[in-house]
Enzyme design. Structure first.
Site, PDB file in Angstrom:
ATOM      1  N   ASP A  67       0.827  -1.208   0.000  1.00  0.00           N
ATOM      2  CA  ASP A  67       0.000   0.000   0.000  1.00  0.00           C
ATOM      3  C   ASP A  67       0.862   1.259   0.000  1.00  0.00           C
ATOM      4  O   ASP A  67       2.073   1.197   0.152  1.00  0.00           O
ATOM      5  CB  ASP A  67      -0.959  -0.008   1.205  1.00  0.00           C
ATOM      6  CG  ASP A  67      -0.253  -0.329   2.519  1.00  0.00           C
ATOM      7  OD1 ASP A  67       0.995  -0.350   2.550  1.00  0.00           O
ATOM      8  OD2 ASP A  67      -0.958  -0.546   3.526  1.00  0.00           O
ATOM      9  N   ASN A 132      -7.474  -2.616  14.459  1.00  0.00           N
ATOM     10  CA  ASN A 132      -8.841  -3.013  14.110  1.00  0.00           C
ATOM     11  C   ASN A 132      -8.848  -4.229  13.173  1.00  0.00           C
ATOM     12  O   ASN A 132      -9.870  -4.542  12.569  1.00  0.00           O
ATOM     13  CB  ASN A 132      -9.611  -1.835  13.494  1.00  0.00           C
ATOM     14  CG  ASN A 132      -8.928  -1.298  12.245  1.00  0.00           C
ATOM     15  OD1 ASN A 132      -7.989  -1.899  11.733  1.00  0.00           O
ATOM     16  ND2 ASN A 132      -9.412  -0.173  11.741  1.00  0.00           N
ATOM     17  N   HIS A 134      -7.034  -4.584  10.418  1.00  0.00           N
ATOM     18  CA  HIS A 134      -6.806  -4.316   8.988  1.00  0.00           C
ATOM     19  C   HIS A 134      -5.490  -4.910   8.501  1.00  0.00           C
ATOM     20  O   HIS A 134      -4.529  -5.057   9.251  1.00  0.00           O
ATOM     21  CB  HIS A 134      -6.940  -2.833   8.647  1.00  0.00           C
ATOM     22  CG  HIS A 134      -5.804  -1.934   9.027  1.00  0.00           C
ATOM     23  ND1 HIS A 134      -5.979  -0.824   9.822  1.00  0.00           N
ATOM     24  CD2 HIS A 134      -4.496  -1.939   8.698  1.00  0.00           C
ATOM     25  CE1 HIS A 134      -4.818  -0.197   9.953  1.00  0.00           C
ATOM     26  NE2 HIS A 134      -3.897  -0.866   9.296  1.00  0.00           N
ATOM     27  N   GLU A 139      -9.596  -1.817   5.589  1.00  0.00           N
ATOM     28  CA  GLU A 139     -10.241  -1.570   6.872  1.00  0.00           C
ATOM     29  C   GLU A 139     -11.405  -2.545   7.067  1.00  0.00           C
ATOM     30  O   GLU A 139     -11.837  -3.208   6.110  1.00  0.00           O
ATOM     31  CB  GLU A 139     -10.748  -0.116   6.900  1.00  0.00           C
ATOM     32  CG  GLU A 139      -9.643   0.938   6.742  1.00  0.00           C
ATOM     33  CD  GLU A 139      -8.821   1.172   8.018  1.00  0.00           C
ATOM     34  OE1 GLU A 139      -8.781   0.275   8.885  1.00  0.00           O
ATOM     35  OE2 GLU A 139      -8.219   2.255   8.128  1.00  0.00           O
TER      36      GLU A 139
HETATM   37  C1  GLP Z   1      -0.487   0.669   8.601  1.00  0.00           C
HETATM   38  C2  GLP Z   1      -0.126  -0.208   7.397  1.00  0.00           C
HETATM   39  C3  GLP Z   1      -0.340  -1.677   7.689  1.00  0.00           C
HETATM   40  C4  GLP Z   1       0.302  -2.033   9.018  1.00  0.00           C
HETATM   41  C5  GLP Z   1      -0.347  -1.249  10.135  1.00  0.00           C
HETATM   42  C6  GLP Z   1       0.203  -1.570  11.498  1.00  0.00           C
HETATM   43  O1  GLP Z   1      -1.819   1.017   8.649  1.00  0.00           O
HETATM   44  N1  GLP Z   1      -0.861   0.146   6.212  1.00  0.00           N
HETATM   45  O2  GLP Z   1       0.210  -2.440   6.628  1.00  0.00           O
HETATM   46  O3  GLP Z   1       0.181  -3.400   9.255  1.00  0.00           O
HETATM   47  O4  GLP Z   1      -0.131   0.119   9.860  1.00  0.00           O
HETATM   48  O5  GLP Z   1       1.320  -0.787  11.802  1.00  0.00           O
HETATM   49  P1  GLP Z   1       2.355  -1.099  12.936  1.00  0.00           P
HETATM   50  O6  GLP Z   1       3.161  -2.256  12.473  1.00  0.00           O
HETATM   51  O7  GLP Z   1       3.202   0.140  13.013  1.00  0.00           O
HETATM   52  O8  GLP Z   1       1.591  -1.393  14.162  1.00  0.00           O
END
Ligand code: GLP
Length: 240
Positions: A67, A132, A134, A139
Site C-alpha cells: 500500500d 482493528n 486491517h 479496513e
Molecule cells: C499501517 C499499514 C499496515 C500495518 C499497520 C500496522 O496502517 N498500512 O500495513 O500493518 O499500519 O502498523 P504497525 O506495524 O506500526 O503497528
C-alpha cells in the site's frame, strides 16, 4: 493457519527471516510482498544484516508493496516509498527495476497495480496488522474478494498512524491505495507478524474468531499456507 509464539520481538524477527530466507533460497527469481509499519522493521534489519554479512543477495528478488498513502510526495519521509528505501532497499542490493510500490490516486492506477501484482505472483507476502484487524489498508468490512483499490482511512487508523507525523493527526493522509484482500490472498504463502499488547485483541479475533469481514485478517484462516508470528504480548489473549 500456523501460529508461532516467540519470547520477544528479536525472536519474532529471526523466525520471520528464516521463512523469508527459505523462499529466497528456493527459486531463482523469488517474489516478495512487503509491508510497512513498525512491525516488520525487525525482519528488515535481519535482511540487511544477512546482506552485510554476505550471506544473501537480493539482486534477483522482485518485490510488491502492499500500500501507499495518497497525497504524500514519494520523497516525503513518511511515504511508504521512503520507508522502504530507508529501511531496506537503500541498505541492500535490491534492484530499483524489481521494486514495485503502488502509486496514483484513482481507480485506473489501482487496476494497473492489480494487474502487475497478479502477473508477478507473490511467493511470500509479509503482513502487519492494524489494531482493528486491517491488513494493508483494508479496513473492517472491506469485501474479502476486493482487488487493489483506493480507500478512505478510518479515524482509528489515522490516530494510530499520527505517531509517524509528529503526533499530529491533521497531517496524516486520509486516503490510500492498497492491494485488496483478494489480491493478498493470491500469494502462495503469507506471514503475518504482530507485536505488543495493543494487538492482542485483534490477534484473538484473527486466530480464534469467526472468519468475518469485520476482522479483515481473519480471512487468513482460509489460506492454505499462512503463518502468524507473535510475541508473547500479542499472543496473550489466545486460548492456552
Ligand atoms: C499501517 C499499514 C499496515 C500495518 C499497520 C500496522 O496502517 N498500512 O500495513 O500493518 O499500519 O502498523 P504497525 O506495524 O506500526 O503497528
Amino acid at each position: 493457519m500456523n501460529v508461532i509464539i516467540c519470547k520477544d520481538e528479536k525472536e519474532v524477527a529471526k523466525k520471520a527471516f528464516e521463512l523469508v530466507e527459505k523462499v529466497l533460497k528456493s527459486k531463482e527469481n523469488p517474489v516478495l510482498g512487503l509491508a510497512t509499519g513498525s512491525t516488520p522493521l525487525g525482519l528488515y534489519n535481519e535482511m540487511v544484516k544477512a546482506y552485510q554479512n554476505k550471506e544473501i543477495s537480493y539482486q534477483n528478488v522482485v518485490t510488491y508493496n502492499l500500500d501507499e498513502y495518497i497525497g504524500l510526495a514519494k520523497d516525503h519521509p513518511e511515504s511508504y516509498y521512503s520507508f522502504m528505501h530507508t529501511n531496506l532497499f537503500d541498505k541492500t542490493d535490491f534492484k530499483e527495476s524489481n521494486i514495485h510500490i503502488p502509486e496514483g490516486s484513482n481507480q485506473q492506477d489501482a487496476l494497473k497495480y492489480e494487474d502487475e501484482v497478479v502477473k508477478g505472483q507473490v511467493d511470500l507476502q509479509i503482513l502487519g496488522i492494524g489494531r482493528n484487524g486491517h491488513i494493508g489498508f483494508n479496513e473492517p468490512n472491506t469485501p474479502f474478494d476486493s482487488i487493489t483499490h483506493i480507500v478512505d482511512l478510518t479515524q482509528e487508523t489515522i490516530e494510530d498512524n499520527a505517531r509517524f507525523f509528529d503526533g499530529d493527526k491533521s497531517l496524516v493522509p486520509t486516503k490510500a491505495i492498497t492491494m485488496g484482500i483478494g489480491t493478498i490472498m493470491h500469494a502462495k504463502e503469507i506471514v503475518l507478524i504482530a507485536l505488543g499488547s495493543a494487538k492482542a485483541d485483534c490477534i484473538k479475533d484473527t486466530v480464534e474468531g469467526a472468519v468475518s469481514e469485520q476482522t479483515p485478517a481473519s480471512i487468513l484462516q482460509k489460506h492454505p499456507n499462512a503463518t502468524i508470528i507473535l510475541d508473547e504480548l500479542a499472543a496473550a489473549k489466545l486460548a492456552k
